[in-house]
Design an enzyme around this catalytic site. Sequence first.
Site, PDB file in Angstrom:
ATOM      1  N   SER A 185      -5.719  -0.735   8.225  1.00  0.00           N
ATOM      2  CA  SER A 185      -6.022  -0.913   6.805  1.00  0.00           C
ATOM      3  C   SER A 185      -6.771  -2.195   6.478  1.00  0.00           C
ATOM      4  O   SER A 185      -7.447  -2.263   5.446  1.00  0.00           O
ATOM      5  CB  SER A 185      -4.735  -0.846   5.989  1.00  0.00           C
ATOM      6  OG  SER A 185      -3.822  -1.805   6.457  1.00  0.00           O
ATOM      7  N   HIS A 213      -6.018   5.885   5.880  1.00  0.00           N
ATOM      8  CA  HIS A 213      -7.411   5.515   5.592  1.00  0.00           C
ATOM      9  C   HIS A 213      -8.409   6.442   6.284  1.00  0.00           C
ATOM     10  O   HIS A 213      -9.611   6.188   6.258  1.00  0.00           O
ATOM     11  CB  HIS A 213      -7.656   4.061   5.995  1.00  0.00           C
ATOM     12  CG  HIS A 213      -6.826   3.119   5.197  1.00  0.00           C
ATOM     13  ND1 HIS A 213      -7.182   2.689   3.935  1.00  0.00           N
ATOM     14  CD2 HIS A 213      -5.610   2.566   5.454  1.00  0.00           C
ATOM     15  CE1 HIS A 213      -6.244   1.889   3.459  1.00  0.00           C
ATOM     16  NE2 HIS A 213      -5.273   1.799   4.354  1.00  0.00           N
ATOM     17  N   LYS A 244      -5.682   7.632  -1.496  1.00  0.00           N
ATOM     18  CA  LYS A 244      -6.910   6.882  -1.175  1.00  0.00           C
ATOM     19  C   LYS A 244      -8.109   7.830  -1.295  1.00  0.00           C
ATOM     20  O   LYS A 244      -8.555   8.086  -2.407  1.00  0.00           O
ATOM     21  CB  LYS A 244      -6.737   6.219   0.190  1.00  0.00           C
ATOM     22  CG  LYS A 244      -5.513   5.278   0.155  1.00  0.00           C
ATOM     23  CD  LYS A 244      -5.345   4.462   1.374  1.00  0.00           C
ATOM     24  CE  LYS A 244      -3.970   3.822   1.471  1.00  0.00           C
ATOM     25  NZ  LYS A 244      -3.614   2.909   0.381  1.00  0.00           N
TER      26      LYS A 244
HETATM   27  C1  LIG Z   1      -2.036   2.457   6.503  1.00  0.00           C
HETATM   28  C2  LIG Z   1      -1.323   2.700   5.224  1.00  0.00           C
HETATM   29  N1  LIG Z   1      -0.249   3.508   5.214  1.00  0.00           N
HETATM   30  C3  LIG Z   1       0.421   3.763   4.092  1.00  0.00           C
HETATM   31  C4  LIG Z   1       0.063   3.204   2.898  1.00  0.00           C
HETATM   32  C5  LIG Z   1       0.861   3.485   1.668  1.00  0.00           C
HETATM   33  O1  LIG Z   1       0.293   4.503   0.951  1.00  0.00           O
HETATM   34  P1  LIG Z   1       0.548   4.623  -0.618  1.00  0.00           P
HETATM   35  O2  LIG Z   1      -0.351   3.625  -1.259  1.00  0.00           O
HETATM   36  O3  LIG Z   1       0.194   6.022  -0.931  1.00  0.00           O
HETATM   37  O4  LIG Z   1       1.970   4.318  -0.848  1.00  0.00           O
HETATM   38  C6  LIG Z   1      -1.043   2.374   2.840  1.00  0.00           C
HETATM   39  C7  LIG Z   1      -1.453   1.822   1.531  1.00  0.00           C
HETATM   40  O5  LIG Z   1      -1.894   0.781   1.320  1.00  0.00           O
HETATM   41  C8  LIG Z   1      -1.756   2.098   4.032  1.00  0.00           C
HETATM   42  O6  LIG Z   1      -2.793   1.268   4.021  1.00  0.00           O
END
Ligand SMILES: Cc1ncc(COP(=O)(O)O)c(C=O)c1O
Length: 390
Positions: A185, A213, A244
């Site tokens: 991320s 992502h 996203k």
């Molecule tokens: C790699 C990753 N997994 C999970 C999440 C969490 O997702 P959500 O924003 O839908 O809670 C994020 C969000 O920033 C992320 O970057």
Amino acid sequence: MKTSTHDPLAWIDSALAELERDGLRRQLAVRSGPQTSRVILDGRELINFGSNDYLGLAADQRVTAAARAASEREGWGSGASPLVSGRGEAHAELERRLAEFEGTEAALVFPSGFAANAGVIPALVDEPDAIFGDAKNHASLIDGCRLAKAARFVYPHGDCDALEMLLRKSAGYRRRLIVTDTVFSMDGDIAPLAQLAELAEQYSAMLMVDEAHATGVFGERGCGIVEHAGLHDRVHIRVGTLSKALGSGGGFACGRQSLIDWLANRARTYVFSTAQPAATSAAALAALDIVREESHRRVQLLERSADFRRRLRADGWNVAGSESQIIPIVIGDTTRTMRLAAQLREAGFFVPGIRPPSVPDGESLLRISFCYHHTPEIVDALVKQLAAMR
Ligand SMILES: Cc1ncc(COP(=O)(O)O)c(C=O)c1O
């Protein structure tokens, strides 16, 4: 009655002051209007490089119309957890469609991507088990690991040799779980999935990946890195978010039917949390249609972000190992990073500065989130602005 002058929350003031002193205190901003190529933050309109709406769907009229129609049909709030009465027709349809999209037997929708990771991992491993996680895994995976009572091992970022050393010594554990982001991320690089799948097979481990992502962006059909790498049958548990590239909200897990049945029984963030509003599921369904029908969005996104990366590298910026639409400019020092972010803002660009704890100490960076709505003119303007700040 005795009154006390002791304020049990006084420690917070000093902790906040410490954050302030270290340049780590964050402030809440208010956005007005939708996320598009521009964003209004605290009343100021900026060119937007700070949203994960990679395919430009968060404000797409087809998505908002689907949400509106669903809320008229099913109401807004879902009123209960999914196992009680909260799972409406839109949720059920979304789960069916996600499974079809991902090519798995079944899928389960969670209130958020964070909740999916925090719920899935503890449902898979317990005290006699071991988890092996990449050092740069997202906070939600890390917290999922912390919530599980299993032994935890962290391998250096992307280092399969180090992972193998750990796996070699893991015979005493009942189950093994390897867990990784696919697209990381903050650095925008990609996990060595084929090698991880091989290690998982060699050491009888479960392999769980977070496609947050990558969903909608990578792969012929936009399913993510698992599809891109041709590893459908070799990754056991896939988690993604609807928040996203799909421009909606919520998270999901998918895999074989028995896995999903187990998660519906044992993932506490699923069982003990109210189902997301039907409108959110309906918005994700509309976004899935767009992902299927408009592949040019992801093709253009990845082509333009590759071109942008090349230009930044040519100008001498350190974009680390980025291979995706997430393009970091690694600065290192937190104060300099935040100063550059402020300068960019002054010049009309929103590029968030990312500092600990979102990245390790000494690895602060400007995180450029490349989206479908970034035109060549907007990109030129940012490249020029960055060059002027070197
Ligand atoms: C790699 C990753 N997994 C999970 C999440 C969490 O997702 P959500 O924003 O839908 O809670 C994020 C969000 O920033 C992320 O970057």
